[in-house]
Design an enzyme around this catalytic site. Sequence first.
Site, PDB file in Angstrom:
ATOM      1  N   GLY A   1       0.680  -1.304  -0.130  1.00  7.77           N
ATOM      2  CA  GLY A   1      -0.082   0.249   0.118  1.00  7.77           C
ATOM      3  C   GLY A   1       0.695   1.403   0.033  1.00  7.77           C
ATOM      4  N   ASP A   2       1.971   1.061   0.030  1.00 11.10           N
ATOM      5  CA  ASP A   2       2.905   2.476   0.046  1.00 11.10           C
ATOM      6  C   ASP A   2       4.227   2.132  -0.508  1.00 11.10           C
ATOM      7  OD1 ASP A   2       3.496   5.071   0.993  1.00 11.10           O
ATOM      8  OD2 ASP A   2       3.698   4.652   2.761  1.00 11.10           O
ATOM      9  N   PHE A   3       4.509   1.557  -1.510  1.00 10.24           N
ATOM     10  CA  PHE A   3       5.532   1.091  -2.206  1.00 10.24           C
ATOM     11  C   PHE A   3       6.158   2.234  -2.913  1.00 10.24           C
ATOM     12  CE2 PHE A   3       8.294  -2.194  -4.191  1.00 10.24           C
ATOM     13  CZ  PHE A   3       8.598  -3.030  -2.956  1.00 10.24           C
ATOM     14  N   ASN A   4       6.546   3.280  -1.900  1.00 15.25           N
ATOM     15  CA  ASN A   4       7.212   4.406  -2.680  1.00 15.25           C
ATOM     16  C   ASN A   4       8.671   4.447  -2.430  1.00 15.25           C
ATOM     17  OD1 ASN A   4       8.228   6.214  -0.294  1.00 15.25           O
ATOM     18  ND2 ASN A   4       6.048   5.869   0.326  1.00 15.25           N
TER      19      ASN A   4
END
Length: 378
Positions: free
Chosen positions: A214-217
């Site tokens: 959900g937050d693969f930045n």
Amino acid sequence: MSTEVIKPCLSETQASELVGRVFGLHVDRIHPLPSYDDQNFHVVVSGGGEYVLKIMNSMDSRDPEMLDVQTHAMMFLREKGLPTPTVLPTLQGETMSLQAIDCGSDCKQYIVRLLTYLPGTPLAKIPTSSQSLFEVGRMAATIDKVLQEMEHHHLQRLNRENFIWSLSNVQVLERYLTAMDGDPSQQVVRNIIELYKSQVQPRLGYFRKCINHGDFNDHNILIEPEKPAEGINSNGFGEWQQQEQQQKRYRICGVLDFGDMYYGYYVFEVATTLMYMMIESKQPLEVGGPVLAGYESVIPLTAEERDVLYLLVLCRFCQSLVMARHTVLLHPENEEYLMITARTGKGHLLRLWKMGKEAVEQLWFTSASSYHKATDRQ
């Protein structure tokens, strides 16, 4: 709408005392790390061990079951050979501890954890390359695939019905659109939300479910130089990829921050990852091919999933833009960090919207196809 301040604001002295009292370690050096609504510190203890002290925000601290699942996921992935942090137990042998902490205005309950510090360079700090983007897509898919095997007695907590960052809840953005009053792009966001409600929501049943990171930045991905002659060569790739043949290659050595995990769909992970990889790229429209190819080297998308990818990327840009604007109204002192994604994301959003679905898909899918053909020849 609540204006409760949920982010902790411990001093370095308070954080050091916490490490000693809860985990039994003596702090030699400590300094703050950037964070969204939690508080993180890089801690070096006597003997040279390095850790990240995570103080969860007061809202998430009310949900220890969710934090237990997130902690278990990191440890599970580590056991499977993936580069995630591990958790140092408290003096009582627990993975987390609920602490009453006075941050100045009042005393609140915060859950604290101590994670191993992973060395490496954030992906955001190096120039974007097709090779690194391919590796990002592949790692995102690998995590999604491995998490399908995970079991936990609170796993159902990942069904986060009103979670604002879930791409199942894009329509929830309508509650926060007033934060964009006066901005001409507000109408574009409204149009995208309407398209989501008519073209994505009715089709969710056709997509394959999974647990999303959900937050693969690019701030949550750590890299290190790769030894020569590893990975994919550039034969058969486009001009941009061929230019990288002599460039330094990288491998992913760390994946951080599992706080946005939720039950979603494979295509949600691709869209979120693709959006984040566009943010820091000098050629943002070119990132779609390598990210998609990397993901599909592990989990190929179906035709139905590919058909909504463009719109979901737009939606994820909208989430970042609207919620950043909203949160800055609540926490203007943290504006620089909160606007990291939204600052450049708005321009990317408007450009993608102007180009249209057909043109963007042709660019992404043609590029991804060149990767698939090249890897088939290896």
